[in-house]
Design an enzyme around this catalytic site. Structure first.
Site, PDB file in Angstrom:
ATOM      1  CB  CYS A   2      -0.521   3.620   6.236  1.00 11.17           C
ATOM      2  SG  CYS A   2       0.250   5.214   5.907  1.00 11.17           S
ATOM      3  NE  ARG A  50       1.170  10.308   7.490  1.00  7.92           N
ATOM      4  CZ  ARG A  50       1.429  11.612   7.537  1.00  7.92           C
ATOM      5  NH1 ARG A  50       1.123  12.312   8.630  1.00  7.92           N
ATOM      6  NH2 ARG A  50       1.989  12.224   6.507  1.00  7.92           N
ATOM      7  CG  LEU A  51       6.216   4.142   7.549  1.00  8.82           C
ATOM      8  CD1 LEU A  51       6.856   3.968   8.918  1.00  8.82           C
ATOM      9  CD2 LEU A  51       6.641   3.005   6.626  1.00  8.82           C
ATOM     10  CB  ILE A  53       6.596   8.361   3.293  1.00  6.85           C
ATOM     11  CG1 ILE A  53       6.616   6.985   3.973  1.00  6.85           C
ATOM     12  CG2 ILE A  53       7.659   8.444   2.208  1.00  6.85           C
ATOM     13  CD1 ILE A  53       7.926   6.605   4.606  1.00  6.85           C
ATOM     14  CG  ASN A  79      -0.868   0.505   2.322  1.00  6.37           C
ATOM     15  OD1 ASN A  79       0.191   1.073   2.553  1.00  6.37           O
ATOM     16  ND2 ASN A  79      -0.939  -0.794   2.100  1.00  6.37           N
ATOM     17  N   GLY A  80      -0.051   3.373   0.527  1.00  8.66           N
ATOM     18  CA  GLY A  80       0.782   3.399  -0.662  1.00  8.66           C
ATOM     19  C   GLY A  80       1.413   4.749  -0.906  1.00  8.66           C
ATOM     20  CD  GLU A  81       4.377   7.003  -0.117  1.00  9.64           C
ATOM     21  OE1 GLU A  81       3.907   8.102  -0.499  1.00  9.64           O
ATOM     22  OE2 GLU A  81       4.697   6.773   1.056  1.00  9.64           O
ATOM     23  CB  SER A 371      13.396  -3.595  -4.238  1.00  7.07           C
ATOM     24  OG  SER A 371      13.944  -4.892  -4.307  1.00  7.07           O
ATOM     25  N   GLY A 372      14.260  -4.070  -7.132  1.00  3.38           N
ATOM     26  CA  GLY A 372      14.177  -4.360  -8.559  1.00  3.38           C
ATOM     27  C   GLY A 372      13.095  -5.317  -8.984  1.00  3.38           C
TER      28      GLY A 372
END
Length: 641
Positions: A2, A50-51, A53, A79-81, A371-372
């Site tokens: 977010c 907010r996005l 998820i 913001n984050g996970e 992603s890496g």
């Protein structure tokens, strides 16, 4: 995932203050198009985009939580996970009988802070920037993840302290906070040398960034008191005879566990896929949890500047559905102003632009991508990390002889074989290694910058970091430096900003505490050999990564600007950018024109330096002159993607 904005005022909040914060959220609507909310009390205003998820139907923010005796004691914006949120919730419920009203990860953060205090940040596996306001103590606690995956800008002025996911929002309320918007000349010089603005600086003097791996405590009327809670180290554990297979298995298991936790979501998760080992490993492991995984690659039509074919072969080998996006020079140039607007501060890495395009394409199909990023810094993947091996003979020479070799190199004509080796061998590691980017040497910088200050050097940034790694082997010192410079200044900035520009969440499983733990113990001879890099990681990924990728040399993400700036693709565009720029008080436009002409005529390859200056000019045109107004689309996406 977010966008957050918070204000802690010295005076009581007013209706106008709340309205200003609410309005300032609009410029980062792309970070969270699903919901918008605000909350305030006498001293605090929180704004949130907010996005959705995890726990889409609930976990709304700003979020209130507290123990039964004070159920709304805390207010959180996050913001984050947090990938181990299920384990944290279970542990808190068992140990403290913690009660939860949602099924999301946000409550896990607040509850962890309530019961464990500041130690909670050390227990979180994830990417985060969050703020917790304690209504009982009147203290704000803000924190950022160990590696700096998620951004958090800070500004303290005469009227309070504000923080945000994007600097644009702080500029919009600069008068509310009581800060000026003057540029930072030293940060400009650092950017010009390094091609990014190093933390904690920004190009605005009175706005900084909370550093990676740090938290801060803030009270009304006081500046933030910052504390570093995570310092990456490399406590090497040598491979003993007969333990090699077990150590490789340990690496593979840590990465597999990280990918499994990074797949936790209530929406579709895809994966970026290049021709390299890192993203291929992540995608291959992700397939174990989602057999219908979709992978995404971008590239260019010019031969030698695309990994599309290799990535497509990898996708077929692991069984993923694959989508590609080819970027041409005209759309590349047209997108640059928008890309720089999303960045907040310029990052002169041309790969930002194709990343922006592939993120737009991916968002049509998924809401989260893996992603890496981070594998090279943790496992020793950059080719430059082999430099200490080639320069080892110089270490045996007395210092006067090394300096004499450097003086000799100055008299050798450019292009002569051995000149560069003598020059690099004459210097210490601290003198020669700035990190993975250096756009300008001192003489070139003096010619281009109007206010060149020789006392402002890269060592402003690197010396304190090198001081903390004294006694380590040179490769570990280079890795440590890159974790604080190149990774968080370039790699993670472009990853966050270009995906969030398209309301897409990017997750980086290599930058996980458990993966870091096993990587930090890998000895030098298992990182770098005379033939390859990331040796231990490659061995660990045997049987996971397809053979055509496993031992492939690192290509990076090359963009053909060297060719485009010499031809009709970008030369006229670059020349027009220089002519129209009003940043002549910062850069010598005559010197820049000369560089462009020399580059066009093949006299010298100035592509990186030109790109650095062009990005600065466009940034100045947007954020200072107001002359350039990028076309920014309203982010409207279906929630169910």
């Amino acid at each position: 995932m977010c966008g957050l904005l918070g204000l802690l005022t010295t005076d009581e909040t007013t209706t106008d203050t709340v309205a200003r914060v609410d309005a300032a959220m609009h410029c980062m609507r792309h970070r969270g198009p699903d919901e918008h909310g605000t909350w305030h009390d006498a001293h605090v205003v929180f704004g949130f985009n907010r996005l959705s998820i995890i726990d889409i139907a609930h976990s709304h923010q700003p979020l209130r939580w507290g123990p039964p005796e004070s159920p709304e004691r805390y207010a959180l914006t996050f913001n984050g996970e947090i990938y181990n949120y299920l384990e944290i919730r279970a542990q808190l419920a068992e140990e403290f009988d913690a009660q939860f009203r949602t099924d999301g990860d946000s409550e896990a953060i607040v509850a962890a802070f309530h019961f464990w205090g500041e130690d909670a940040v050390r227990r979180l596996r994830g990417m985060f920037a969050f703020a917790i306001w304690d209504t009982e103590t009147g203290e704000m606690f803000v924190a950022r993840d160990p590696f700096g995956i998620k951004p958090l800008f800070l500004a303290t002025g005469t009227k309070g302290t504000a923080f945000a996911s994007e600097k644009k929002s702080l500029l919009d309320i600069a008068d509310v906070v009581g800060i000026g918007t003057e540029l930072d000349d030293r940060a400009i010089e650092h950017y010009t040398v390094l091609q990014y603005v190093p933390e904690p600086e920004t190009l605005h003097r009175e706005i900084t960034r909370l550093e990676s791996g740090s938290f801060a405590r803030i009270t009304p009327g006081s500046a933030p008191l910052q504390t570093r809670y995570f310092e990456p180290t490399f406590p090497v554990r040598p491979f003993t005879p007969g333990t090699e297979a077990a150590r490789y298995q340990e690496i593979a298991e840590a990465l597999e566990d990280s990918v499994a936790k990074h797949m936790r979501a209530d929406v579709t998760v895809g994966s970026f896929l290049s021709g390299g080992i890192d993203s291929t490993a992540i995608a291959a492991l992700a397939m174990r949890h989602n057999p219908k995984l979709v992978t995404f690659t971008t590239g260019f039509e010019r031969e030698g500047y695309s990994e599309i074919d290799v990535a497509a072969e990898s996708a077929e080998a692991i069984g993923a559905r694959h989508i590609t996006r080819v970027v041409g020079p005209e759309e590349f140039a047209a997108a640059v102003p928008s890309v720089i607007w999303y960045l907040d501060d310029p990052v002169a890495d041309p790969s930002l632009v194709p990343l922006w395009f592939i993120a737009r394409e991916a968002r049509k199909h998924v809401k989260v991508v893996l992603s890496g990023e981070g594998a090279d810094e943790l496992f020793g993947g950059y080719t430059i990390y082999r430099e200490p091996l080639s320069l080892k003979p110089f270490e045996r020479l007395p210092k006067p002889l090394r300096r004499a070799a450097g003086a000799l190199s100055e008299r050798i004509p450019e292009g002569t074989r051995g000149k560069s080796l003598l020059h690099r061998g004459s210097m210490t590691l601290e003198e020669r290694y700035y990190g993975n980017a250096r756009s300008f040497g001192d003489a070139q910088l003096r010619a281009v910058l109007k206010d060149f200050r020789p006392e402002w050097t890269h060592q402003d940034v690197t010396a304190p970091i090198y001081e903390r790694s004294r006694g380590w082997d040179p490769v570990a010192r280079m890795q440590h430096l890159d974790l604080f410079t190149w990774l968080r200044g370039d790699i993670l900035v472009k990853a966050d900003k270009m995906t969030m520009a398209n309301s897409l969440e990017l997750r980086v499983p290599f930058l996980d505490p458990e993966v870091y733990r096993v990587a930090s113990q890998v000895p030098l001879d298992q990182k770098i050999t005379k033939d390859t890099t990331k040796y231990a990681l490659r061995r660990a990924l045997e049987g996971i990564v397809p053979g055509h990728v496993l031992h492939r040399a690192k290509l990076g993400f090359p963009v053909p600007i060297r060719h485009w700036l010499r031809g009709p693709e970008l030369y006229d565009w670059a020349n027009e950018t220089i002519e129209q720029s009003q940043a002549g008080h910062i850069v010598d436009k005559t010197a820049v024109r000369r560089m462009l002409a020399e580059h066009r005529d093949g006299v010298s390859d100035h592509s990186r330096r030109l790109w650095t200056v062009l990005c600065l000019m466009i940034w100045h045109g947007i954020f200072v002159e107001g002359r350039i107004v990028p076309e920014i689309e309203e982010p409207i996406y279906p929630v169910e993607v």
